[in-house]
Design a protein around this motif. Structure first.
Motif, PDB file in Angstrom:
ATOM      1  N   THR A  68      62.279  69.086  90.389  1.00 46.19           N
ATOM      2  CA  THR A  68      62.983  70.165  89.707  1.00 46.19           C
ATOM      3  C   THR A  68      64.428  69.768  89.469  1.00 46.19           C
ATOM      4  N   SER A  69      64.835  69.786  88.223  1.00 43.22           N
ATOM      5  CA  SER A  69      66.230  69.499  87.901  1.00 43.22           C
ATOM      6  C   SER A  69      67.107  70.607  88.454  1.00 43.22           C
ATOM      7  N   TRP A  70      68.277  70.228  88.973  1.00 40.15           N
ATOM      8  CA  TRP A  70      69.195  71.237  89.512  1.00 40.15           C
ATOM      9  C   TRP A  70      69.882  72.011  88.403  1.00 40.15           C
ATOM     10  N   VAL A  71      69.990  71.373  87.250  1.00 35.08           N
ATOM     11  CA  VAL A  71      70.849  71.904  86.198  1.00 35.08           C
ATOM     12  C   VAL A  71      70.013  72.443  85.043  1.00 35.08           C
ATOM     13  N   GLU A  72      70.437  73.575  84.567  1.00 31.88           N
ATOM     14  CA  GLU A  72      69.795  74.204  83.427  1.00 31.88           C
ATOM     15  C   GLU A  72      70.200  73.439  82.160  1.00 31.88           C
TER      16      GLU A  72
ATOM     17  N   ARG B 202      68.065  77.586  88.405  1.00 32.46           N
ATOM     18  CA  ARG B 202      68.897  76.405  88.226  1.00 32.46           C
ATOM     19  C   ARG B 202      70.368  76.770  88.168  1.00 32.46           C
ATOM     20  N   SER B 203      71.198  75.746  88.297  1.00 35.24           N
ATOM     21  CA  SER B 203      72.641  75.956  88.248  1.00 35.24           C
ATOM     22  C   SER B 203      73.175  75.578  86.875  1.00 35.24           C
ATOM     23  N   ARG B 204      74.410  75.996  86.635  1.00 34.62           N
ATOM     24  CA  ARG B 204      75.084  75.651  85.383  1.00 34.62           C
ATOM     25  C   ARG B 204      76.217  74.675  85.680  1.00 34.62           C
ATOM     26  N   LEU B 205      76.479  73.771  84.710  1.00 36.41           N
ATOM     27  CA  LEU B 205      77.605  72.847  84.811  1.00 36.41           C
ATOM     28  C   LEU B 205      78.829  73.489  84.183  1.00 36.41           C
TER      29      LEU B 205
ATOM     30  N   ARG C  15      72.323  74.126  95.748  1.00 31.38           N
ATOM     31  CA  ARG C  15      72.450  73.423  94.466  1.00 31.38           C
ATOM     32  C   ARG C  15      73.748  73.779  93.755  1.00 31.38           C
TER      33      ARG C  15
ATOM     34  N   LEU D 133      79.034  72.791  89.790  1.00 32.21           N
ATOM     35  CA  LEU D 133      77.684  73.334  89.654  1.00 32.21           C
ATOM     36  C   LEU D 133      77.732  74.740  90.238  1.00 32.21           C
TER      37      LEU D 133
ATOM     38  N   GLY E 279      73.629  80.696  88.489  1.00 28.61           N
ATOM     39  CA  GLY E 279      73.605  81.543  87.306  1.00 28.61           C
ATOM     40  C   GLY E 279      72.650  81.029  86.264  1.00 28.61           C
ATOM     41  N   GLY E 280      71.400  80.781  86.689  1.00 31.80           N
ATOM     42  CA  GLY E 280      70.388  80.370  85.726  1.00 31.80           C
ATOM     43  C   GLY E 280      69.960  81.559  84.881  1.00 31.80           C
TER      44      GLY E 280
END
Lengths: 144, 144
Positions: A114-118, B8-11, B86, B137, B140-141
């Protein structure tokens, strides 16, 4: 000139099997590649195949790595270093990275990793473990 | 096809000032360079100058970086990422690395920066902070 410094650690190399076992348990690592002729590095998470190959998922921000049929040599690093005791380990895998395009393989990796990043666009990249190096930092400076 | 995945997280990108402040507080980082035309990476500790330049100490094992008058473009990365939540941050500085040879500068850096590893030969290398990037990171997916 010879200032008194804290006791230092020694680098003890490890073999391929031990290095890949540590990498397999690491929660994430860093992929090192070239982007516009400059060195680039990005933290990502990974899985380690039985062969020792590393599989990562990348998004558009990762530039080169995701591109169609392109293969390039990259490095993949993970470490677990304690800044207080100055001990721990670091592992580096160097090898050819190439995108995974087979639909069955893609589905398998996307389920397992699973990727951590959207991100909208995503690629799965396999890094062949051509060269595996690793070392442990252990106590035992000259002053001890 | 659309498997249910953990949130997932946002950058979120950060600016140069924030990135360098995080790097200055990081206990160590990883220098990324080329060695025999292959990507190479090594964990080292560092200090950050007021200018943003990074200073590291290297030993013989670090190949190219220590060589006499040679300058090359390298990347320097530090991160603090929590695999459970994450979240965290990553900073990358890209710039020209060159050995420090001025005796007064050498003495100052050797006093301020203790190498973790015991080594016979050592060089002090300054990395100019030509390009500084960083991101956080954050949670807030789309699913939250």
């Amino acid at each position: 000139m010879a200032a008194v410094e804290p006791s230092r650690s020694r680098l003890v190399p490890m073999d391929r099997v031990e290095a890949l076992a540590l990498l397999a348990k690491a929660p994430f690592g860093r992929v090192v590649f070239s982007h516009q002729a400059l060195p680039a590095i990005r933290p990502v998470n990974h899985l380690v195949e039985a062969s020792g190959d590393i599989v990562i998922r990348t998004h558009t921000g990762m530039a080169l790595l995701g591109r169609a049929a392109l293969s390039e040599v990259v490095a993949y690093e993970a470490d677990d270093l304690d800044p207080v005791t100055r001990t721990g380990w670091s592992v580096v895998v160097t090898g050819t990275a190439s995108p995974v395009s087979d639909p069955a393989e893609l589905a398998r990796y996307q389920a397992a990793l699973t990727s951590w990043v959207e991100a909208d666009m995503e690629h799965v990249v396999r890094i062949r473990a051509d060269l595996v190096t690793g070392y442990r930092l252990v106590r035992g400076g000259t002053g001890s």
